[in-house]
Design an enzyme around this catalytic site. Structure first.
Site, mmCIF file in Angstrom:
data_model
loop_
_atom_site.group_PDB
_atom_site.id
_atom_site.type_symbol
_atom_site.label_atom_id
_atom_site.label_comp_id
_atom_site.label_asym_id
_atom_site.label_seq_id
_atom_site.Cartn_x
_atom_site.Cartn_y
_atom_site.Cartn_z
ATOM 1 N N CYS A 67 -8.955 -27.750 5.493
ATOM 2 C CA CYS A 67 -7.693 -27.142 5.958
ATOM 3 C C CYS A 67 -7.039 -27.994 7.042
ATOM 4 C CB CYS A 67 -7.925 -25.721 6.459
ATOM 5 S SG CYS A 67 -8.554 -25.613 8.153
ATOM 6 N N ASP B 41 0.858 -1.181 0.000
ATOM 7 C CA ASP B 41 0.000 0.000 0.000
ATOM 8 C C ASP B 41 0.901 1.240 0.000
ATOM 9 O OD1 ASP B 41 0.957 0.175 2.560
ATOM 10 O OD2 ASP B 41 -0.978 -0.103 3.535
ATOM 11 N N CYS C 198 -8.985 -27.937 10.380
ATOM 12 C CA CYS C 198 -10.207 -28.740 10.384
ATOM 13 C C CYS C 198 -9.917 -30.230 10.244
ATOM 14 C CB CYS C 198 -11.158 -28.265 9.282
ATOM 15 S SG CYS C 198 -11.949 -26.681 9.690
ATOM 16 N N ASP D 54 -7.911 -7.351 -0.433
ATOM 17 C CA ASP D 54 -7.094 -7.599 0.750
ATOM 18 C C ASP D 54 -7.952 -7.232 1.944
ATOM 19 O OD1 ASP D 54 -6.708 -4.519 0.512
ATOM 20 O OD2 ASP D 54 -5.886 -5.039 2.471
ATOM 21 N N HIS E 269 -7.081 -21.649 9.388
ATOM 22 C CA HIS E 269 -8.440 -21.950 8.926
ATOM 23 C C HIS E 269 -9.061 -20.766 8.190
ATOM 24 C CE1 HIS E 269 -12.520 -23.202 8.506
ATOM 25 N NE2 HIS E 269 -12.856 -22.018 8.999
ATOM 26 N N CYS F 50 -14.734 -28.163 5.499
ATOM 27 C CA CYS F 50 -13.424 -27.560 5.186
ATOM 28 C C CYS F 50 -12.325 -28.613 5.173
ATOM 29 C CB CYS F 50 -13.117 -26.476 6.220
ATOM 30 S SG CYS F 50 -11.526 -25.666 5.996
#
Lengths: 386, 386
Positions: free
Chosen positions: A318, A92, A321, A278, A347, A316
């Protein structure tokens, strides 16, 4: 002049799928960038990020300028090499953080005068300086310095701020082009081929937004961002501003909605033609114990999870999980273990990355609208924790 | 009665290499157990631990008993299932933490009366209770409750404490055997085949150490620990206590030196016949910015590393050393990023795990003494940071 390129490969209504080529690789859009404020995403390693499919990181110019400094980073070969992240990055302009300093900054036509939150030292961030710092950091995409208007603002204040943002955009672009044209004393070009994005402002006033978009495009950038949203205005107003801005932006350039948002916001903004996002929400909320799931938000500290053996989100895939129960996640959160931040962040970022991957797939097969409908239906399927 | 087994496969002087079979798998010894106080090693995930070759974890009974409670963990199927760690684990007795509570505890023949550091609630930890809690937690190895003597202590105090530890060991063993023989009301056996280790005490008095070892062995345990060392006594005294204790322990049972120590301590203790270690040093010091390297300790916050592009330890193959410069590690530490803890912990644990792996290899090939000599030479090769 630039190694930057963007190509829309599929459209489905206003939603677009594309490929954004940068000096450090290709990004499939729509894409979500986790926020690595100081060159690190809080709680997770670069390896963790790569494992969940993060294509691109955002880092904050304000923080890196103050510590360790863009000069040091440039001497070390640029931000990619300094932090060991080899894929694309965006920085940024530093403006958002400076404007957040409230009583530590004043703004005039030259730029933003501020005092460091670290040591109180005085600094002046001009459009030219913001370009210089970002050229030294060497992210793949740099942002022009814009004026960040507080919400709500009067119509006059919004107009004046939008006009100043345009003047700053012109100055920032001129400096960026000059830096690309040949050596400048005191500025190291860390990444040849860096792109620069302009930023559309204008508060919540449709006329101003359209004027800002038109005049920013007239300056000419590799891509365009929509700034100044998700700052307190109602969600439907934000969506309206996005809806009326994207048609004013060139179809062959990427569109970046800054600092947005919830998973629902991502889907709704893609539906309005946005390519890049973002937001600190998935990472910050993870550290506060809030998980984003396919059926809504979950506050893992809730006592009802104390003996709940299910994964946070049974849908999920991930790491968290696959290996942790709600009971364990609640325990490590209550016990203030660092791992709570890590596991929750893994997660939440996976959920965001998975959401944009599903969006891309849906666009490819022309079923974005049905994806969008099902996504919202599922989120409203059961009561959220908050 | 127990699924526990230990077999020495190689010896080299007093150093031993062996295989320790537990209900949750085989551990190659000498082995180092990272400390996962509350069912998590601070700053790293189980996946990270597995990736650096951690075979066995230690968790703290005191913390888990208070939060989330051994009853809850037993209802959830035991500690392995609750925390999602599938490999071997050991729990301490809870005594060490209770004795550390200083003004919140009193000790009598029954056990240790203490108040929770979380809510001030009163508790009594007896040798029987310590066995019950650990049976419910269901680690592969449980420890008997011992009395932890402060250093320095008078000869009389050391003798009285050693004698009480023996009486407690008898009570703890009786309870453990009773729990293995059949159902007990209110106690769930989470891991059939759990082993229990006795603990040799006796302060820094050779006679007491020998007496404690002999009488603890007479009670009979699946393995034996040496406790009450590394509590402030000089290093050579600690080594002397280890040297005179190990010959009193049966050759066919594992020997565990509790709470020790530095990398040098590991090598020196293996040289005296130790098989198993745990210590907070690699993890705690990592969070404070201290890295253990093959050439000594490094304080990563030192300004001299601000632009140092080398990995922390050029001889190391860990994730941190493969991907991070000293400059970046210093930056994230100074910036107070969570990642600093994660990256430093990954390195330090890798260094410890790599050290015991090298020890095992050296023993196999009969070159432990040359390894030991080179290890110390290299550590003294250049000045340490501290």
């Amino acid at each position: 002049m630039t190694d930057f390129n963007f190509r829309v490969t599929h459209t489905d209504g206003l939603a677009r799928r594309g490929l954004m080529t940068t000096p450090h690789g290709v990004v499939e859009t729509p894409a979500f960038m986790p926020v690595g404020t100081q060159g690190a995403v809080k709680g997770v390693t670069h390896r963790d990020l790569a494992s969940i499919g993060v294509q691109m990181l955002l880092s904050n110019t304000y923080h890196l300028y103050l510590r360790p400094g863009d000069d040091l980073i440039a001497r070390r070969g640029g931000l990619h090499r300094f932090i060991g992240w080899t894929r694309p990055m965006l920085t940024d302009s530093g403006g958002y953080q400076v404007f957040s300093l409230a009583d530590r900054r004043t703004v005039d036509e030259a730029g933003a005068h501020f005092r460091s939150h670290l040591d109180g030292s005085p600094h002046l961030l001009t459009p030219e300086k913001a370009a210089d710092i970002q050229v030294q950091l060497g992210a793949d995409i740099a942002m022009v310095l814009d004026e960040c208007l507080a919400h709500p603002a009067s119509s006059d204040a919004a107009r004046a701020s939008m006009a100043r943002t345009l003047r700053w955009a012109r100055r920032g672009r001129d400096r960026f082009l000059a830096l690309g044209a040949g050596p400048m004393p005191g500025v190291v070009v860390s990444t040849p081929g860096q792109a620069q994005f302009g930023i559309v402002q204008g508060g919540v006033l449709p006329d101003l937004r359209e004027e800002s978009a038109r005049d920013t495009v007239a300056i000419g950038f590799e891509g365009y961002a929509i700034g100044g949203l998700s700052v307190g205005e109602p969600t439907d107003v934000m969506y309206e501003m996005v809806s009326l801005t994207t048609p004013c932006l060139p179809a062959d350039r990427p569109r970046y909605l800054m600092g947005v948002g919830t998973p629902e916001d991502l889907v709704e903004s893609v539906a309005r033609g946005i390519d890049l996002f973002d937001c600190v929400l998935p990472t910050r909320n993870a550290r506060n114990g809030q998980l984003f799931t396919s059926e809504g938000r979950m506050n893992i500290k809730n006592a009802r999870y104390a003996e709940d053996e299910r994964p946070p989100d049974p849908a999920c895939t991930c790491y968290t999980c696959r290996t942790c129960s709600r009971a364990y996640l609640r325990h490590v959160f209550q016990a203030r273990e660092i791992n709570a931040s890590t596991l929750n962040t893994l997660h939440n970022l996976h959920f965001y990355l998975d959401t944009v991957a599903r969006i891309r797939e849906a666009i490819t097969f022309g079923r974005f609208e049905s994806f969008r409908r099902q996504f919202h239906q599922r989120l409203s399927h059961q009561p959220h924790d908050s």
